[in-house]
Design a protein around this motif. Structure first.
Motif, PDB file in Angstrom:
ATOM      1  N   GLY A  59       0.798  -1.212   0.000  1.00 17.91           N
ATOM      2  CA  GLY A  59       0.000   0.000   0.000  1.00 17.91           C
ATOM      3  C   GLY A  59       0.834   1.267   0.000  1.00 17.91           C
ATOM      4  O   GLY A  59       2.070   1.235  -0.084  1.00 17.91           O
ATOM      5  N   ALA A  60       0.137   2.393   0.113  1.00 21.05           N
ATOM      6  CA  ALA A  60       0.809   3.692   0.057  1.00 21.05           C
ATOM      7  C   ALA A  60       1.811   3.861   1.191  1.00 21.05           C
ATOM      8  O   ALA A  60       2.916   4.370   1.001  1.00 21.05           O
ATOM      9  CB  ALA A  60      -0.227   4.809   0.088  1.00 21.05           C
ATOM     10  N   ALA A  61       1.439   3.413   2.399  1.00 17.55           N
ATOM     11  CA  ALA A  61       2.334   3.565   3.550  1.00 17.55           C
ATOM     12  C   ALA A  61       3.600   2.723   3.373  1.00 17.55           C
ATOM     13  O   ALA A  61       4.706   3.172   3.693  1.00 17.55           O
ATOM     14  CB  ALA A  61       1.606   3.170   4.832  1.00 17.55           C
ATOM     15  N   GLY A  62       3.446   1.506   2.850  1.00 13.78           N
ATOM     16  CA  GLY A  62       4.608   0.655   2.608  1.00 13.78           C
ATOM     17  C   GLY A  62       5.532   1.230   1.555  1.00 13.78           C
ATOM     18  O   GLY A  62       6.762   1.170   1.682  1.00 13.78           O
ATOM     19  N   LEU A  63       4.935   1.791   0.494  1.00 12.21           N
ATOM     20  CA  LEU A  63       5.736   2.418  -0.549  1.00 12.21           C
ATOM     21  C   LEU A  63       6.469   3.639   0.003  1.00 12.21           C
ATOM     22  O   LEU A  63       7.657   3.861  -0.299  1.00 12.21           O
ATOM     23  CB  LEU A  63       4.846   2.809  -1.729  1.00 12.21           C
ATOM     24  CG  LEU A  63       5.503   3.565  -2.886  1.00 12.21           C
ATOM     25  CD1 LEU A  63       6.705   2.804  -3.438  1.00 12.21           C
ATOM     26  CD2 LEU A  63       4.481   3.836  -3.997  1.00 12.21           C
ATOM     27  N   MET A  86      -2.161   0.963  -8.040  1.00 19.05           N
ATOM     28  CA  MET A  86      -0.782   1.395  -7.872  1.00 19.05           C
ATOM     29  C   MET A  86      -0.635   2.894  -8.062  1.00 19.05           C
ATOM     30  O   MET A  86       0.152   3.554  -7.369  1.00 19.05           O
ATOM     31  CB  MET A  86       0.123   0.647  -8.857  1.00 19.05           C
ATOM     32  CG  MET A  86       1.601   0.754  -8.537  1.00 19.05           C
ATOM     33  SD  MET A  86       2.039  -0.055  -6.975  1.00 19.05           S
ATOM     34  CE  MET A  86       2.806   1.282  -6.085  1.00 19.05           C
ATOM     35  N   SER A  87      -1.394   3.469  -9.001  1.00 11.44           N
ATOM     36  CA  SER A  87      -1.314   4.912  -9.222  1.00 11.44           C
ATOM     37  C   SER A  87      -1.792   5.680  -7.999  1.00 11.44           C
ATOM     38  O   SER A  87      -1.210   6.706  -7.613  1.00 11.44           O
ATOM     39  CB  SER A  87      -2.120   5.312 -10.460  1.00 11.44           C
ATOM     40  OG  SER A  87      -1.488   4.847 -11.630  1.00 11.44           O
ATOM     41  N   PHE A  88      -2.846   5.194  -7.350  1.00  8.83           N
ATOM     42  CA  PHE A  88      -3.326   5.860  -6.145  1.00  8.83           C
ATOM     43  C   PHE A  88      -2.353   5.657  -4.986  1.00  8.83           C
ATOM     44  O   PHE A  88      -2.144   6.563  -4.170  1.00  8.83           O
ATOM     45  CB  PHE A  88      -4.727   5.358  -5.783  1.00  8.83           C
ATOM     46  CG  PHE A  88      -5.820   6.027  -6.568  1.00  8.83           C
ATOM     47  CD1 PHE A  88      -6.399   7.208  -6.123  1.00  8.83           C
ATOM     48  CD2 PHE A  88      -6.256   5.496  -7.768  1.00  8.83           C
ATOM     49  CE1 PHE A  88      -7.392   7.845  -6.852  1.00  8.83           C
ATOM     50  CE2 PHE A  88      -7.251   6.119  -8.515  1.00  8.83           C
ATOM     51  CZ  PHE A  88      -7.825   7.294  -8.055  1.00  8.83           C
ATOM     52  N   ASN A  89      -1.740   4.469  -4.914  1.00  8.38           N
ATOM     53  CA  ASN A  89      -0.717   4.247  -3.884  1.00  8.38           C
ATOM     54  C   ASN A  89       0.479   5.169  -4.090  1.00  8.38           C
ATOM     55  O   ASN A  89       1.068   5.668  -3.130  1.00  8.38           O
ATOM     56  CB  ASN A  89      -0.256   2.791  -3.903  1.00  8.38           C
ATOM     57  CG  ASN A  89      -1.285   1.841  -3.307  1.00  8.38           C
ATOM     58  OD1 ASN A  89      -2.210   2.267  -2.621  1.00  8.38           O
ATOM     59  ND2 ASN A  89      -1.123   0.558  -3.559  1.00  8.38           N
ATOM     60  N   ALA A  90       0.852   5.384  -5.364  1.00  4.10           N
ATOM     61  CA  ALA A  90       1.969   6.278  -5.659  1.00  4.10           C
ATOM     62  C   ALA A  90       1.662   7.692  -5.190  1.00  4.10           C
ATOM     63  O   ALA A  90       2.518   8.363  -4.586  1.00  4.10           O
ATOM     64  CB  ALA A  90       2.273   6.264  -7.154  1.00  4.10           C
ATOM     65  N   ALA A  91       0.447   8.167  -5.463  1.00  2.00           N
ATOM     66  CA  ALA A  91       0.064   9.515  -5.035  1.00  2.00           C
ATOM     67  C   ALA A  91       0.076   9.626  -3.514  1.00  2.00           C
ATOM     68  O   ALA A  91       0.547  10.619  -2.952  1.00  2.00           O
ATOM     69  CB  ALA A  91      -1.314   9.863  -5.594  1.00  2.00           C
ATOM     70  N   GLY A  92      -0.437   8.585  -2.848  1.00  6.03           N
ATOM     71  CA  GLY A  92      -0.437   8.598  -1.387  1.00  6.03           C
ATOM     72  C   GLY A  92       0.959   8.560  -0.811  1.00  6.03           C
ATOM     73  O   GLY A  92       1.271   9.268   0.159  1.00  6.03           O
ATOM     74  N   ALA A  93       1.834   7.734  -1.420  1.00  7.36           N
ATOM     75  CA  ALA A  93       3.208   7.619  -0.935  1.00  7.36           C
ATOM     76  C   ALA A  93       3.976   8.918  -1.132  1.00  7.36           C
ATOM     77  O   ALA A  93       4.789   9.314  -0.282  1.00  7.36           O
ATOM     78  CB  ALA A  93       3.917   6.468  -1.641  1.00  7.36           C
ATOM     79  N   PRO A 230     -10.302   5.778 -13.388  1.00  8.65           N
ATOM     80  CA  PRO A 230      -9.877   7.115 -12.958  1.00  8.65           C
ATOM     81  C   PRO A 230      -8.471   7.092 -12.388  1.00  8.65           C
ATOM     82  O   PRO A 230      -7.981   6.058 -11.915  1.00  8.65           O
ATOM     83  CB  PRO A 230     -10.909   7.480 -11.880  1.00  8.65           C
ATOM     84  CG  PRO A 230     -11.446   6.170 -11.397  1.00  8.65           C
ATOM     85  CD  PRO A 230     -11.429   5.263 -12.584  1.00  8.65           C
ATOM     86  N   VAL A 231      -7.797   8.236 -12.454  1.00 13.37           N
ATOM     87  CA  VAL A 231      -6.452   8.395 -11.896  1.00 13.37           C
ATOM     88  C   VAL A 231      -6.493   9.454 -10.806  1.00 13.37           C
ATOM     89  O   VAL A 231      -7.420  10.261 -10.753  1.00 13.37           O
ATOM     90  CB  VAL A 231      -5.440   8.782 -12.999  1.00 13.37           C
ATOM     91  CG1 VAL A 231      -5.294   7.662 -14.015  1.00 13.37           C
ATOM     92  CG2 VAL A 231      -5.850  10.080 -13.689  1.00 13.37           C
ATOM     93  N   PRO A 232      -5.510   9.458  -9.927  1.00 10.84           N
ATOM     94  CA  PRO A 232      -5.500  10.461  -8.851  1.00 10.84           C
ATOM     95  C   PRO A 232      -5.438  11.879  -9.412  1.00 10.84           C
ATOM     96  O   PRO A 232      -4.716  12.147 -10.371  1.00 10.84           O
ATOM     97  CB  PRO A 232      -4.218  10.131  -8.076  1.00 10.84           C
ATOM     98  CG  PRO A 232      -3.854   8.746  -8.463  1.00 10.84           C
ATOM     99  CD  PRO A 232      -4.361   8.546  -9.848  1.00 10.84           C
ATOM    100  N   THR A 233      -6.218  12.766  -8.841  1.00  9.57           N
ATOM    101  CA  THR A 233      -6.165  14.158  -9.255  1.00  9.57           C
ATOM    102  C   THR A 233      -4.980  14.848  -8.588  1.00  9.57           C
ATOM    103  O   THR A 233      -4.482  14.416  -7.550  1.00  9.57           O
ATOM    104  CB  THR A 233      -7.457  14.901  -8.875  1.00  9.57           C
ATOM    105  OG1 THR A 233      -7.650  14.803  -7.458  1.00  9.57           O
ATOM    106  CG2 THR A 233      -8.656  14.290  -9.585  1.00  9.57           C
TER     107      THR A 233
END
Length: 265
Positions: A59-63, A86-93, A230-233
């Protein structure tokens, strides 16, 4: 006094696409440390130059934790357009770690004269739509998601994949193990040899897999196109490797995803 050495710029590429591999190749001679992360869904992936990491991050925290622990200075999301999570995890990370993020996304396809395209929002929607268009269906969507078609007992399906698909799968199924890219001649021959009546594809975009669309147009075959998720805004994005290189050199990237383009006179 001698000058302080410049800190090493460590670029983490979230990859698995042709664009990711080309970016790693472009960065190979430059003063960067490059790590490409692959999901591990393909049994024998074509490895890019530089370091590679295979598997998820948690997840985002792990990344974000991996980014911090390994001194990553720049994050590039060059995953497949349908790697939504993965795209949302990247934005969160990126938000958690404070490391800048740029999305490298290939443009989607656009229908042209002579195309008979039918759009849907999901593979489940494609499974509902395709049998009404023909009984011999070429699923060019890879081996993931085949379960959406498993309940269809009447149509005959051709699936092309790098690795053998896992069940559940439709009962009338032929699997073609092959790795692209494929030429227009290849796609013409495949459609004719298997007497394909319907093509099902995701809007992956790019030129590597576009010849199948040209072959379908020439043969008058309808195409079911699954729209992109959809992708992260708020994430800056580009479709160009050259633009990523300029971003790494300090140039401001393209406008964020979801942001309206500037008004023109």
């Amino acid at each position: 006094m001698p000058a302080e050495p410049s800190p090493v710029r460590h670029v983490l590429i979230l990859g698995g696409t042709t664009e990711a591999r080309r970016l790693a190749e472009a960065l190979e001679p430059a003063p960067y440390r490059v790590t490409t992360s692959l999901a591990g869904r393909v049994g024998a992936p074509v490895l890019p130059p530089g370091e590679t990491r295979i598997g998820g991050f948690g997840g985002a925290a792990g990344l974000a934790s991996w980014i911090t622990a390994h001194g990553v200075t720049h994050l590039v999301d060059a995953t497949h357009p349908f790697a939504e999570r993965m795209s949302f995890n990247a934005a969160g990370a990126a938000a958690l770690s404070g490391v800048p993020l740029l999305a490298l996304r290939r443009p989607g396809w656009a229908a042209g004269p002579g195309d008979d395209w039918h759009f849907t929002e999901s593979l489940a929607g494609a499974a509902a739509l395709a049998p009404d268009l023909g009984s011999r269906i070429f699923l060019s969507t890879g081996r993931m998601g085949l379960h959406h078609f498993a309940h269809l007992t009447d149509p005959w399906f051709l699936v092309r994949s790098v690795d053998t698909p896992a069940p559940p799968a439709p009962p009338r199924l032929e699997v073609l193990l092959a790795r692209g890219p494929f030429t227009l001649h290849d796609e013409r021959e495949l459609l004719a040899r298997h007497r394909i009546e319907v093509l099902v594809t995701k809007d992956s975009g790019g030129g590597a897999t576009a010849p199948k669309l040209s072959a379908a147009r020439e043969a008058g075959i309808p195409v079911v196109v699954v729209r992109r998720p959809p992708v992260p805004t708020g994430v800056a994005e580009t479709g160009s490797t050259a633009a990523v290189l300029r971003w790494l050199s300090g140039e401001r990237p393209h406008r964020p995803t979801g942001e309206a383009p500037p008004a023109t006179a």
